[in-house]
Write a protein that holds these residues in place. Structure first.
Motif, PDB file in Angstrom:
ATOM      1  N   SER A 110      52.840   2.064  52.028  1.00  0.00           N
ATOM      2  CA  SER A 110      54.163   0.294  51.005  1.00  0.00           C
ATOM      3  C   SER A 110      54.043   1.218  49.790  1.00  0.00           C
ATOM      4  CB  SER A 110      53.955  -0.181  51.623  1.00  0.00           C
ATOM      5  OG  SER A 110      53.967  -0.997  50.082  1.00  0.00           O
ATOM      6  N   HIS A 111      55.791   1.050  49.039  1.00  0.00           N
ATOM      7  CA  HIS A 111      55.378   1.576  47.553  1.00  0.00           C
ATOM      8  C   HIS A 111      54.840   0.926  47.163  1.00  0.00           C
ATOM      9  CE1 HIS A 111      57.143  -2.819  48.004  1.00  0.00           C
ATOM     10  NE2 HIS A 111      57.350  -2.660  47.467  1.00  0.00           N
ATOM     11  N   LYS A 112      53.273   0.020  47.768  1.00  0.00           N
ATOM     12  CA  LYS A 112      52.981  -1.260  46.384  1.00  0.00           C
ATOM     13  C   LYS A 112      51.898   0.118  45.537  1.00  0.00           C
ATOM     14  CE  LYS A 112      54.457  -4.899  47.519  1.00  0.00           C
ATOM     15  NZ  LYS A 112      55.068  -5.763  46.244  1.00  0.00           N
ATOM     16  N   GLY A 138      50.155  -7.829  53.899  1.00  0.00           N
ATOM     17  CA  GLY A 138      48.859  -7.304  53.426  1.00  0.00           C
ATOM     18  C   GLY A 138      49.350  -5.949  53.306  1.00  0.00           C
ATOM     19  N   GLN A 139      50.052  -5.348  52.686  1.00  0.00           N
ATOM     20  CA  GLN A 139      50.955  -4.167  52.302  1.00  0.00           C
ATOM     21  C   GLN A 139      50.626  -3.762  50.768  1.00  0.00           C
ATOM     22  OE1 GLN A 139      51.831  -1.525  53.813  1.00  0.00           O
ATOM     23  NE2 GLN A 139      54.101  -2.628  55.125  1.00  0.00           N
ATOM     24  N   TRP A 140      50.509  -4.603  50.261  1.00  0.00           N
ATOM     25  CA  TRP A 140      49.439  -4.802  48.740  1.00  0.00           C
ATOM     26  C   TRP A 140      48.287  -5.212  49.031  1.00  0.00           C
ATOM     27  CZ3 TRP A 140      49.611  -3.751  43.702  1.00  0.00           C
ATOM     28  CH2 TRP A 140      48.721  -4.257  43.934  1.00  0.00           C
ATOM     29  N   ILE A 227      48.359  -7.944  40.405  1.00  0.00           N
ATOM     30  CA  ILE A 227      50.008  -8.814  40.774  1.00  0.00           C
ATOM     31  C   ILE A 227      50.236  -7.547  41.849  1.00  0.00           C
ATOM     32  CG2 ILE A 227      51.207  -9.082  39.182  1.00  0.00           C
ATOM     33  CD1 ILE A 227      51.949 -11.915  40.193  1.00  0.00           C
ATOM     34  N   GLY A 228      50.858  -8.063  42.927  1.00  0.00           N
ATOM     35  CA  GLY A 228      51.464  -7.604  43.257  1.00  0.00           C
ATOM     36  C   GLY A 228      53.419  -7.016  43.278  1.00  0.00           C
ATOM     37  N   SER A 229      54.131  -8.040  42.676  1.00  0.00           N
ATOM     38  CA  SER A 229      55.006  -7.979  42.422  1.00  0.00           C
ATOM     39  C   SER A 229      55.939  -8.708  41.992  1.00  0.00           C
ATOM     40  CB  SER A 229      56.191  -8.377  44.138  1.00  0.00           C
ATOM     41  OG  SER A 229      57.125  -8.289  43.909  1.00  0.00           O
ATOM     42  N   VAL A 230      56.941  -8.548  41.435  1.00  0.00           N
ATOM     43  CA  VAL A 230      57.468 -10.077  40.191  1.00  0.00           C
ATOM     44  C   VAL A 230      57.278 -10.195  38.919  1.00  0.00           C
ATOM     45  CG1 VAL A 230      57.626 -12.797  39.662  1.00  0.00           C
ATOM     46  CG2 VAL A 230      56.734 -11.861  41.434  1.00  0.00           C
ATOM     47  N   GLY A 261      68.313  -2.403  48.939  1.00  0.00           N
ATOM     48  CA  GLY A 261      67.002  -2.827  48.768  1.00  0.00           C
ATOM     49  C   GLY A 261      66.671  -4.199  48.769  1.00  0.00           C
ATOM     50  N   CYS A 262      64.937  -4.389  50.210  1.00  0.00           N
ATOM     51  CA  CYS A 262      64.721  -6.307  50.532  1.00  0.00           C
ATOM     52  C   CYS A 262      64.410  -6.711  49.648  1.00  0.00           C
ATOM     53  CB  CYS A 262      63.834  -5.957  51.500  1.00  0.00           C
ATOM     54  SG  CYS A 262      62.792  -5.203  51.105  1.00  0.00           S
ATOM     55  N   ILE A 263      64.263  -8.030  48.703  1.00  0.00           N
ATOM     56  CA  ILE A 263      63.521  -7.985  48.106  1.00  0.00           C
ATOM     57  C   ILE A 263      62.639  -9.276  48.462  1.00  0.00           C
ATOM     58  CG2 ILE A 263      65.234  -7.808  46.109  1.00  0.00           C
ATOM     59  CD1 ILE A 263      66.303 -10.607  46.354  1.00  0.00           C
ATOM     60  N   GLY A 264      61.564  -9.390  47.912  1.00  0.00           N
ATOM     61  CA  GLY A 264      60.349 -10.733  48.515  1.00  0.00           C
ATOM     62  C   GLY A 264      60.045 -10.988  46.912  1.00  0.00           C
ATOM     63  N   GLY A 265      59.205 -10.240  46.032  1.00  0.00           N
ATOM     64  CA  GLY A 265      59.281 -10.694  44.483  1.00  0.00           C
ATOM     65  C   GLY A 265      60.690  -9.482  43.910  1.00  0.00           C
ATOM     66  N   GLY A 266      60.669  -8.845  44.093  1.00  0.00           N
ATOM     67  CA  GLY A 266      61.702  -7.895  43.992  1.00  0.00           C
ATOM     68  C   GLY A 266      61.344  -6.475  43.125  1.00  0.00           C
ATOM     69  N   SER A 267      60.155  -6.206  43.565  1.00  0.00           N
ATOM     70  CA  SER A 267      59.560  -4.766  43.086  1.00  0.00           C
ATOM     71  C   SER A 267      60.146  -3.409  43.323  1.00  0.00           C
ATOM     72  CB  SER A 267      57.540  -4.933  42.808  1.00  0.00           C
ATOM     73  OG  SER A 267      57.218  -4.452  43.912  1.00  0.00           O
ATOM     74  N   ASN A 268      59.916  -3.268  44.785  1.00  0.00           N
ATOM     75  CA  ASN A 268      60.247  -2.208  45.664  1.00  0.00           C
ATOM     76  C   ASN A 268      62.207  -1.894  44.998  1.00  0.00           C
ATOM     77  OD1 ASN A 268      62.309  -1.682  48.498  1.00  0.00           O
ATOM     78  ND2 ASN A 268      60.928  -4.045  47.641  1.00  0.00           N
ATOM     79  N   PRO A 383      59.425  -4.832  58.385  1.00  0.00           N
ATOM     80  CA  PRO A 383      60.097  -6.130  58.502  1.00  0.00           C
ATOM     81  C   PRO A 383      60.519  -6.348  57.588  1.00  0.00           C
ATOM     82  CG  PRO A 383      57.812  -6.556  59.909  1.00  0.00           C
ATOM     83  CD  PRO A 383      57.100  -5.074  59.409  1.00  0.00           C
ATOM     84  N   GLU A 384      59.877  -6.211  56.416  1.00  0.00           N
ATOM     85  CA  GLU A 384      60.620  -6.571  55.488  1.00  0.00           C
ATOM     86  C   GLU A 384      61.964  -5.408  55.184  1.00  0.00           C
ATOM     87  OE1 GLU A 384      56.959  -6.021  55.827  1.00  0.00           O
ATOM     88  OE2 GLU A 384      56.051  -7.762  54.805  1.00  0.00           O
ATOM     89  N   THR A 385      61.556  -4.164  54.860  1.00  0.00           N
ATOM     90  CA  THR A 385      62.233  -2.679  54.250  1.00  0.00           C
ATOM     91  C   THR A 385      63.837  -3.133  55.925  1.00  0.00           C
ATOM     92  OG1 THR A 385      59.987  -1.659  54.254  1.00  0.00           O
ATOM     93  CG2 THR A 385      62.859  -0.837  54.707  1.00  0.00           C
ATOM     94  N   SER A 386      63.638  -3.450  56.613  1.00  0.00           N
ATOM     95  CA  SER A 386      64.454  -3.891  58.172  1.00  0.00           C
ATOM     96  C   SER A 386      65.493  -4.392  56.981  1.00  0.00           C
ATOM     97  CB  SER A 386      63.794  -4.663  59.570  1.00  0.00           C
ATOM     98  OG  SER A 386      63.228  -6.488  58.922  1.00  0.00           O
ATOM     99  N   LEU A 412      63.580   2.512  51.650  1.00  0.00           N
ATOM    100  CA  LEU A 412      62.386   2.426  52.801  1.00  0.00           C
ATOM    101  C   LEU A 412      61.295   2.150  52.213  1.00  0.00           C
ATOM    102  CD1 LEU A 412      62.897   4.221  56.161  1.00  0.00           C
ATOM    103  CD2 LEU A 412      61.242   3.452  55.524  1.00  0.00           C
ATOM    104  N   SER A 413      60.588   1.014  51.759  1.00  0.00           N
ATOM    105  CA  SER A 413      60.139   0.288  51.208  1.00  0.00           C
ATOM    106  C   SER A 413      58.473   0.827  52.098  1.00  0.00           C
ATOM    107  CB  SER A 413      60.171  -1.088  50.608  1.00  0.00           C
ATOM    108  OG  SER A 413      59.945  -1.373  51.814  1.00  0.00           O
ATOM    109  N   GLY A 414      58.581   0.715  53.463  1.00  0.00           N
ATOM    110  CA  GLY A 414      57.401   0.390  53.677  1.00  0.00           C
ATOM    111  C   GLY A 414      57.785   0.964  55.474  1.00  0.00           C
TER     112      GLY A 414
HETATM  113  C1  LIG Z   1      57.479  -3.367  53.047  1.00  0.00           C
HETATM  114  C2  LIG Z   1      57.285  -4.295  52.401  1.00  0.00           C
HETATM  115  N1  LIG Z   1      58.908  -3.546  51.841  1.00  0.00           N
HETATM  116  C3  LIG Z   1      58.842  -4.766  50.946  1.00  0.00           C
HETATM  117  C4  LIG Z   1      58.214  -5.997  50.521  1.00  0.00           C
HETATM  118  C5  LIG Z   1      58.417  -7.638  49.334  1.00  0.00           C
HETATM  119  O1  LIG Z   1      57.851  -7.305  47.813  1.00  0.00           O
HETATM  120  P1  LIG Z   1      58.614  -6.581  46.374  1.00  0.00           P
HETATM  121  O2  LIG Z   1      60.053  -7.186  46.747  1.00  0.00           O
HETATM  122  O3  LIG Z   1      58.166  -6.945  45.141  1.00  0.00           O
HETATM  123  O4  LIG Z   1      59.560  -5.148  46.532  1.00  0.00           O
HETATM  124  C6  LIG Z   1      56.537  -5.446  50.150  1.00  0.00           C
HETATM  125  C7  LIG Z   1      55.662  -6.590  50.213  1.00  0.00           C
HETATM  126  O5  LIG Z   1      54.496  -6.673  50.614  1.00  0.00           O
HETATM  127  C8  LIG Z   1      57.045  -4.989  51.385  1.00  0.00           C
HETATM  128  O6  LIG Z   1      54.836  -4.206  51.767  1.00  0.00           O
END
Ligand SMILES: Cc1ncc(COP(=O)(O)O)c(C=O)c1O
Length: 452
Positions: A110-112, A138-140, A227-230, A261-268, A383-386, A412-414
């Motif tokens: 992933s981007h982490k 578990g990616q981070w 920390i992995g995001s935000v 892009g998808c957003i969890g905390g927003g980093s990718n 699944p996040e990237t989906s 394509l974050s992961g």
């Molecule tokens: C593949 C992937 N995409 C997106 C995210 C969402 O995080 P962020 O918004 O910081 O990119 C995660 C977080 O674990 C991730 O593993």
């Protein structure tokens, strides 16, 4: 037809781009969790590397990438390629052109690592012996475990219990890299014990895992927290994605009309979007920016823009951000990295001021798109990237209806090769959709401190 562009290693960016230089106004300051007054950045150095604390508040446009980090980036897959999704375009019969940036092609998937490597590098220079952290999917955690192994630092990971059970091989991967992994909430910390007392099978959330990792850090000497995001310095490190993509889109002779892009905390998403957003903030681009979140955790589409704690246990500073409330119980969706109540302060400001839009999808909608993508482009996304893939396909179908040739770029974050349970559940029809009712969100928002 050209389907892929790569950058020469010598052309990998030498600086990170800092959006704080170009924001329409300075970010509201973080607040001390006890006094609720604006806090200076110094106390953050109990948690973060000193260099990262400086980056957190810097408004310099560019921050040099240290040679040690550049070397690690080059070794572990950077610069990453940018593809054109011609097979997906053909399947959708859309006149739109779809591009995607590959952040799945490094060993952690992933981007982490873009920020994990940087944080581990700074900590190794500052003599940190052990790092604690949280992880959702578990990616981070995998990225930090790998980075700690490379920079010779011990690593303790609190992994949300729902992901711990759904993704056993992520845990194994972290352990291969030498990390200690605990299902969160755990009995290691006071805050974990509190949540376990409420529910011994608590699914956990990123907010709780952050509280545990922070408590473990502040109660042990020579231990720091990553920390992995935000936060700003994480988004800064991720800007390598967009800076590469700016050059690569030029090589395709195309400018994006939509950046997704998808957003969890927003980093990718910030990583991809901000170097393009810079042009919009300077009035030189009218590209549209679309952040995609899960309907199960609708921070930007149904939450509020206000001060909230970064964690569930109320140990971190408060940030002004879109939030559904730090006590919101994030449903156990497969995209564990999207199970976070808040969104990055800079991204929240850009959404609030109308520079960026956001949309939400259910996990069934998102995983349908992921399967289409796998069967056309051949890549099994996380699944996040989906969620980003779903929004991209919908934009491409809108272009088809209007017969518009627009350029859509998504991150394509992961990859999802350790998330196959999500695909299995989707294909067997057992994937559950969650959408919190208004009362649940209001209750969580009521617990936020009133800050004038
Ligand atoms: C593949 C992937 N995409 C997106 C995210 C969402 O995080 P962020 O918004 O910081 O990119 C995660 C977080 O674990 C991730 O593993």
């Amino acid at each position: 037809m050209r389907v892929k562009v790569t950058l020469d290693p010598d052309d990998m960016p030498r600086n990170w781009y800092n959006i704080q230089h170009d924001l329409p106004e300075p970010l509201p300051p973080p607040l001390d969790p006890e006094t609720l007054k604006p806090m200076s950045p110094e106390p953050l150095s109990r948690l973060f590397a000193k260099e990262c604390v400086m980056q957190e508040v810097s408004t310099e446009e560019y921050i040099p990438i240290p040679d040690g980090v550049r070397e690690a980036y080059l070794r572990l897959g950077r610069p990453s390629p940018l593809y054109r999704a011609t097979r997906l375009e053909a399947a959708l019969e859309t006149p739109a052109r779809i591009f995607y940036k590959r952040e799945d092609l490094n060993p952690a998937g992933s981007h982490k690592p873009n920020t994990a490597l940087a944080q581990a590098y700074y900590h190794s220079k500052e003599g940190t012996k052990r790092l604690t952290t949280e992880t959702g999917a578990g990616q981070w955690g995998s990225a930090l475990a790998m980075s700690c192994a490379l920079f010779d630092i011990e690593c303790t990971v609190y992994m949300t219990r729902s992901a711990f059970l759904q993704k056993p091989y992520r845990k194994t991967l972290m352990e291969v890299y030498g990390a200690n992994v605990f299902a969160s909430p755990s009995s290691n910390t006071k805050v974990g014990q509190k949540f376990l007392a409420q529910d011994p099978n608590h699914p956990g959330s990123l907010g709780i895992a952050i509280s545990e990792a922070v408590e473990d850090c502040v109660t042990h000497d020579t231990t720091k927290y990553a920390i992995g995001s935000v936060v700003n310095h994480v988004l800064l490190h991720q800007s390598i994605i967009g800076q590469e993509a700016v050059e690569q889109m030029k090589m395709f002779d195309a400018e994006p009309d939509y950046v997704v892009g998808c957003i969890g905390g927003g980093s990718n998403y910030a990583g991809l979007a901000y170097p393009f957003m810079r042009e919009k903030l300077r009035g030189k681009s009218d590209a549209e920016f679309i952040a995609v979140e899960p309907k199960a955790v609708p921070s930007t589409t149904r939450g509020e823009y206000r001060y909230d704690f970064g964690d569930t246990g109320e140990m971190t500073p408060l940030f002004k951000m879109y939030t559904v409330g730090h006590t919101f119980q994030c449903p156990p969706i497969h995209g564990g990295g999207l199970r976070y109540h808040g969104k990055a302060p800079s991204m929240s400001m850009l959404i609030n001021k109308g520079y960026m839009k956001s949309v939400a999808y259910s996990q069934n909608e998102a995983m349908d798109a992921a399967i289409t993508f796998a069967r056309t482009e051949g890549i099994v996304v996380a699944p996040e990237t989906s969620h980003a893939v779903r929004a991209t396909i919908d934009l491409a179908l809108q272009c088809k209806q209007k017969n518009e040739t627009k350029n859509i770029l998504f991150n394509l974050s992961g990859h999802g090769l350790l998330d196959l349970k999500a695909y299995e559940d989707k294909m067997s029809g057992s994937l559950v959709d969650y959408a919190p009712d208004d009362a649940t969100i209001s209750r969580a928002l009521e617990t936020l401190p009133k800050v004038s």
